[in-house]
Design a protein around this motif. Sequence first.
Motif, PDB file in Angstrom:
ATOM      1  N   LEU A   1      -6.146  -2.365   4.894  1.00  0.00           N
ATOM      2  CA  LEU A   1      -6.413  -2.468   6.331  1.00  0.00           C
ATOM      3  C   LEU A   1      -5.226  -3.098   7.059  1.00  0.00           C
ATOM      4  CD1 LEU A   1     -10.156  -3.629   6.305  1.00  0.00           C
ATOM      5  CD2 LEU A   1      -9.266  -1.391   6.958  1.00  0.00           C
ATOM      6  N   GLU A   2      -4.612  -4.061   6.405  1.00  0.00           N
ATOM      7  CA  GLU A   2      -3.469  -4.714   7.034  1.00  0.00           C
ATOM      8  C   GLU A   2      -2.301  -3.742   7.184  1.00  0.00           C
ATOM      9  OE1 GLU A   2      -1.719  -7.866   4.822  1.00  0.00           O
ATOM     10  OE2 GLU A   2      -0.546  -8.608   6.520  1.00  0.00           O
ATOM     11  N   SER A   3      -2.055  -2.974   6.142  1.00  0.00           N
ATOM     12  CA  SER A   3      -0.926  -2.048   6.201  1.00  0.00           C
ATOM     13  C   SER A   3      -1.217  -0.880   7.140  1.00  0.00           C
ATOM     14  CB  SER A   3      -0.585  -1.531   4.807  1.00  0.00           C
ATOM     15  OG  SER A   3      -1.602  -0.666   4.356  1.00  0.00           O
ATOM     16  N   GLN A   4      -2.500  -0.679   7.455  1.00  0.00           N
ATOM     17  CA  GLN A   4      -2.853   0.331   8.449  1.00  0.00           C
ATOM     18  C   GLN A   4      -2.804  -0.243   9.857  1.00  0.00           C
ATOM     19  OE1 GLN A   4      -6.767   1.443   6.755  1.00  0.00           O
ATOM     20  NE2 GLN A   4      -5.948   3.519   6.608  1.00  0.00           N
TER      21      GLN A   4
ATOM     22  N   ALA B   1       0.840  -1.192   0.000  1.00  0.00           N
ATOM     23  CA  ALA B   1       0.000   0.000   0.000  1.00  0.00           C
ATOM     24  C   ALA B   1       0.879   1.247   0.000  1.00  0.00           C
ATOM     25  CB  ALA B   1      -0.916   0.005   1.214  1.00  0.00           C
ATOM     26  N   ASP B   2       0.520   2.218  -0.789  1.00  0.00           N
ATOM     27  CA  ASP B   2       1.300   3.439  -0.894  1.00  0.00           C
ATOM     28  C   ASP B   2       0.878   4.409   0.212  1.00  0.00           C
ATOM     29  OD1 ASP B   2       2.594   5.702  -1.487  1.00  0.00           O
ATOM     30  OD2 ASP B   2       1.917   5.853  -3.570  1.00  0.00           O
TER      31      ASP B   2
ATOM     32  N   ARG C   1      -3.156 -10.536   9.449  1.00  0.00           N
ATOM     33  CA  ARG C   1      -3.249 -11.628   8.502  1.00  0.00           C
ATOM     34  C   ARG C   1      -2.679 -12.901   9.105  1.00  0.00           C
ATOM     35  NH1 ARG C   1      -1.258 -12.319   2.291  1.00  0.00           N
ATOM     36  NH2 ARG C   1      -1.754 -10.120   2.110  1.00  0.00           N
ATOM     37  N   LEU C   2      -3.465 -13.966   9.089  1.00  0.00           N
ATOM     38  CA  LEU C   2      -2.994 -15.246   9.595  1.00  0.00           C
ATOM     39  C   LEU C   2      -2.771 -16.172   8.420  1.00  0.00           C
ATOM     40  CD1 LEU C   2      -5.846 -15.748  12.201  1.00  0.00           C
ATOM     41  CD2 LEU C   2      -3.779 -14.374  12.483  1.00  0.00           C
TER      42      LEU C   2
END
Lengths: 130, 130
Positions: free
Chosen positions: B56-59, B2-3, B64-65
């Motif tokens: 959402l993950e990069s935020q 994600a940028d 993440r599993l």
Amino acid sequence: MADTSKALRNTKQRKYMLELLKSTKQHPNAFWLYENMLGAFPRLSLSTVYRNLGILESQGLVQRLSCSGSFDRYDADISVHSHFYCKECRKVYDVDSAFEKMAVSNIECGGHRPESCQITFMGTCMQCLS
Amino acid sequence: MADTSKALRNTKQRKYMLELLKSTKQHPNAFWLYENMLGAFPRLSLSTVYRNLGILESQGLVQRLSCSGSFDRYDADISVHSHFYCKECRKVYDVDSAFEKMAVSNIECGGHRPESCQITFMGTCMQCLS
DNA sequence: TTAATTGCAAACGGTTTGCCACGTT
DNA sequence: AACGTGGCAAACCGTTTGCAATTAA
């Protein structure tokens, strides 16, 4: 996945693969194994690697590590130990901390019955820090 | 992936997704989210789900599993906790043991710098035992 | 001999990407 | 209006599978 009713044969390929896995401290993926067996087995196919990894895993001779997002990795060191996953270089290291012994011997698991336990640290490895 | 230089917009889809993830104790995969959003967004596409999961993950709003062999799962509970993976029914449970706190605060990691830690127990869950 | 295993190629399935229209800011 | 985002379809890539030929037991 593997049929335990079958009488397994000791194939050159499978033997070689296990030796290869045991000889490295890396945590190779299927393709690494494939490439490093091509010298000995020029006509080797990737599916053979995958099939044998499945067999070795179900025999408990090899441990499968699922690394988020990408391909699986394999470890012939089946002793209880944790792994460190570097998000920079994507290498996987062995880590020998005290936790995993406690964790695996832990039976306080919300009523479930744990058989194994994988502890994965994620961050930046020593090499990438410098 | 994600940028971070982009000024993110608060899309209906993304908002809804996060709420959905927070509202469930399951650990859904992308497809589950897709199916459960179709009611609200009939023209939704899977790629939107994947893209937003990445955002959402990069935020740091979602974890993440990576579950061995199959698809990834996501967890909106970003507190420190372990998971139990049932090899029978393939469900993922939250486990609240004492280890993970110790593990994450552990800096004895062979010289590497850990940022997070995932402890995954594998075995048979309570439900499948009976 | 016979059944497990191999190599090959094609299928599979979860995830990613390119493109253009759309909608948030 | 500008540009991040959505939907769609196709690409991607690690892994699995069907099948005929090979090979270990």
